[in-house]
Design a protein around this motif. Structure first.
Motif, PDB file in Angstrom:
ATOM      1  N   THR B 162       0.848  -1.209   0.000  1.00 51.31           N
ATOM      2  CA  THR B 162       0.000   0.000   0.000  1.00 51.31           C
ATOM      3  C   THR B 162       0.877   1.251   0.000  1.00 51.31           C
ATOM      4  O   THR B 162       2.067   1.191   0.306  1.00 51.31           O
ATOM      5  N   LEU B 163       0.219   2.328  -0.304  1.00 52.10           N
ATOM      6  CA  LEU B 163       0.859   3.643  -0.256  1.00 52.10           C
ATOM      7  C   LEU B 163       0.681   4.171   1.172  1.00 52.10           C
ATOM      8  O   LEU B 163      -0.432   4.205   1.694  1.00 52.10           O
ATOM      9  N   SER B 164       1.776   4.556   1.801  1.00 54.95           N
ATOM     10  CA  SER B 164       1.669   4.991   3.198  1.00 54.95           C
ATOM     11  C   SER B 164       2.470   6.270   3.432  1.00 54.95           C
ATOM     12  O   SER B 164       3.624   6.385   3.023  1.00 54.95           O
ATOM     13  N   LEU B 165       1.847   7.210   4.113  1.00 55.09           N
ATOM     14  CA  LEU B 165       2.523   8.478   4.425  1.00 55.09           C
ATOM     15  C   LEU B 165       2.992   8.500   5.882  1.00 55.09           C
ATOM     16  O   LEU B 165       3.528   9.507   6.350  1.00 55.09           O
ATOM     17  N   ASP B 166       2.787   7.377   6.599  1.00 52.40           N
ATOM     18  CA  ASP B 166       3.028   7.375   8.046  1.00 52.40           C
ATOM     19  C   ASP B 166       4.489   7.583   8.440  1.00 52.40           C
ATOM     20  O   ASP B 166       4.780   8.313   9.376  1.00 52.40           O
ATOM     21  N   ASN B 167       5.382   6.957   7.747  1.00 47.77           N
ATOM     22  CA  ASN B 167       6.780   7.001   8.192  1.00 47.77           C
ATOM     23  C   ASN B 167       7.699   7.776   7.254  1.00 47.77           C
ATOM     24  O   ASN B 167       8.903   7.591   7.256  1.00 47.77           O
ATOM     25  N   MET B 168       7.117   8.641   6.462  1.00 49.98           N
ATOM     26  CA  MET B 168       7.974   9.334   5.489  1.00 49.98           C
ATOM     27  C   MET B 168       8.848  10.390   6.173  1.00 49.98           C
ATOM     28  O   MET B 168       8.446  11.022   7.144  1.00 49.98           O
ATOM     29  N   GLN B 169      10.056  10.508   5.655  1.00 48.93           N
ATOM     30  CA  GLN B 169      10.985  11.527   6.141  1.00 48.93           C
ATOM     31  C   GLN B 169      11.383  12.390   4.946  1.00 48.93           C
ATOM     32  O   GLN B 169      12.284  12.028   4.186  1.00 48.93           O
ATOM     33  N   PRO B 170      10.694  13.527   4.772  1.00 45.91           N
ATOM     34  CA  PRO B 170      10.928  14.343   3.567  1.00 45.91           C
ATOM     35  C   PRO B 170      12.363  14.872   3.523  1.00 45.91           C
ATOM     36  O   PRO B 170      12.934  15.192   4.566  1.00 45.91           O
ATOM     37  N   PHE B 171      12.916  14.957   2.324  1.00 42.57           N
ATOM     38  CA  PHE B 171      14.232  15.591   2.208  1.00 42.57           C
ATOM     39  C   PHE B 171      14.090  17.100   2.059  1.00 42.57           C
ATOM     40  O   PHE B 171      15.051  17.838   2.192  1.00 42.57           O
ATOM     41  N   ALA B 172      12.880  17.565   1.792  1.00 47.66           N
ATOM     42  CA  ALA B 172      12.608  19.010   1.804  1.00 47.66           C
ATOM     43  C   ALA B 172      11.202  19.211   2.358  1.00 47.66           C
ATOM     44  O   ALA B 172      10.259  18.519   1.961  1.00 47.66           O
ATOM     45  N   GLU B 173      11.098  20.137   3.280  1.00 49.23           N
ATOM     46  CA  GLU B 173       9.789  20.432   3.878  1.00 49.23           C
ATOM     47  C   GLU B 173       9.754  21.929   4.144  1.00 49.23           C
ATOM     48  O   GLU B 173      10.669  22.466   4.765  1.00 49.23           O
ATOM     49  N   TRP B 174       8.713  22.589   3.675  1.00 45.64           N
ATOM     50  CA  TRP B 174       8.684  24.037   3.844  1.00 45.64           C
ATOM     51  C   TRP B 174       7.245  24.551   3.921  1.00 45.64           C
ATOM     52  O   TRP B 174       6.334  23.941   3.376  1.00 45.64           O
TER      53      TRP B 174
END
Lengths: 219, 230
Positions: B162-174
């Motif tokens: 599945t597609l999951s956004l739970d554990n993502m660690q963005p390399f850019a966040e603004w």
């Protein structure tokens, strides 16, 4: 008596409140061959915190110029702003002709402006607002009908400044301004009869005529 | 219904009509305003950034709604739905701003498309103001986004496919802020003015996004080498 009442009402409705107008102009380098080639775009300033220059006022100025001279091609404001999105939004719009140079570095923007054949850009900054109001009016609705009684009056003031940029020379070539004010009245005996001072329309006509003369010079 | 209710309380057709109108006017004045933001958004005039980008619109993003229940304050309640307009706006802007854009909706999409990064927009806050509250003659909308760029691999839950956004660690966040306003002088209804202010805010979000994207920390390096810099 009955037949004269509609005539009386109509004649009162046709009366406009009084308007005074003063115009000021400081221009140089008017187009020597008129505007036979190239287009003109008229844009309203929208970056002030408490007002926007009204889009319908910009349309009115554009219409006045188009009607006055068929040789002047006026690009509608919304069409221009949309076709160059996001470079003429309140956040990004150039505040000086020098800033346009920075926009022209972008190939897509330069290409689009060339495609639109923009020779002149006119920025209009200002607004129309109510200055004072007085009087009182009472309206009521009853089982047998509705009606109002009283008298109201209010003042309106329009203040607009137009700044003209010549795209071909990359220079600001003039400023014009129009200041108009007027008093509107609304007497009410059963039916309120508004006698509206055409303040914004007068400002449009004054400024539009000045701009038309400028762009028609030499043609 | 209102007329039937009043029928038992008063007599006479004219009086009934008068009180019905009065009751309807009262109910209308105290009711809520519902705005489903609707507008047309131009395609931006930009040189596309040479990257391949996946875009995930979360259900919260797609269905975003601002609700201000003001019944306790004795004022009109407002509901402003921006979700549909958000999707429409970003779906117009992103494909023009990036060289290749695909909209990711599932794990299979992540497996199928080879993208350099996945863009995940989130609406952090939307606020509104009307002249009644501020005494300034403009209707205003503020939007605040939390934007993230993440490696595609981080969105894959390989165990459950599945597609999951739970554990993502963005390399850019603004964060990205946007503002739109409509003056009262434009003589529209409350709802129309709020709608137009929201459309202006979305356009402003696009202008802010395009003009600031290259300066976001973490993005400059990524743009130089999209396939490796994460």
């Amino acid at each position: 008596m009955k037949s004269s009442l509609p005539l009386f009402l109509m004649s009162v409705a046709m009366l406009g409140g009084c308007v005074t107008a003063s115009v000021d102009e400081m221009t140089f380098d008017a187009p020597t061959a008129g505007m036979a080639e190239g287009s003109l775009v008229i844009l309203g300033r929208r970056h002030a915190p408490d007002y926007d220059t009204e889009p319908d006022f910009i349309d009115c100025i554009g219409g006045h110029i188009s009607r006055g001279s068929e040789s002047i091609d006026v690009i509608p404001e919304q069409q221009f702003v949309d076709s160059l999105y996001p470079w003429f939004e309140p956040r990004t719009a150039p505040l000086s002709i020098e800033s346009v140079g920075r926009l022209m570095v972008l190939p897509t923007v330069a290409s689009k402006l060339q495609e639109l054949n923009v020779s002149y850009m006119v920025w209009i900054d200002g607004r129309t607002q109510e200055t004072n109001s007085s009087g009182s009016m009472t309206c009521g609705v009853g089982p047998t009908g509705a009606g109002c009684f009283g008298f109201g009056t209010w003042g309106t003031e329009s203040e607009y400044e137009a700044t003209i940029w010549n795209f071909d020379d990359g220079a600001e070539v003039g400023k014009m301004s129009a200041l108009t004010s007027g008093q509107s009245y609304m007497p009410a005996v059963v039916v309120p009869i508004p006698i509206i001072a055409p303040v914004q329309d007068t400002a449009c006509e004054s400024l539009g005529t000045q701009l038309l003369q400028y762009f028609s010079a030499g043609s | 219904m209102v007329e039937r209710l009043l029928d038992s309380m008063i007599s006479g057709p004219s009086a009934k009509r008068f009180y019905t109108l009065f009751a309807l006017a009262f109910i209308t004045a105290c009711s809520s305003r519902e705005v489903i933001v609707d507008g047309s958004f131009p395609t931006p005039l930009v040189d596309p950034v040479p990257v391949s980008l996946g875009v995930v619109f979360t259900p919260e993003f797609r269905e975003h709604q601002l609700v201000d229940d003001a019944t306790g304050r004795g004022e009109v309640s407002w509901s402003v739905s921006t979700g549909v307009a958000q999707v429409q706006f970003w779906s117009t802007l992103l494909p023009a701003f990036f060289q290749n854009v695909v909209f990711i909706e599932s794990y299979d999409d992540l497996e199928t498309y080879d993208v350099d990064a996945v863009f995940v927009p989130e609406i952090a806050d939307v606020q509104y103001a009307i002249p009644l509250y501020t005494n300034v003659k403009v209707y205003e909308i503020w939007m605040r986004y939390r934007l993230r760029l993440v490696e595609p691999e981080q969105l894959k839950d390989n165990d459950n496919k599945t597609l999951s956004l739970d554990n993502m660690q963005p390399f850019a966040e603004w964060p990205l802020t946007a503002y739109g306003k409509t003056p009262t002088a434009f003589m529209q209804s409350d709802s129309d003015a709020v709608n137009l202010a929201a459309v202006m805010a979305l356009r402003d979000a696009g202008a802010h996004f395009i003009t600031s994207f290259g300066r976001v920390p973490g993005i400059m390096g990524w743009l130089e080498n999209p396939e490796e810099s994460q």
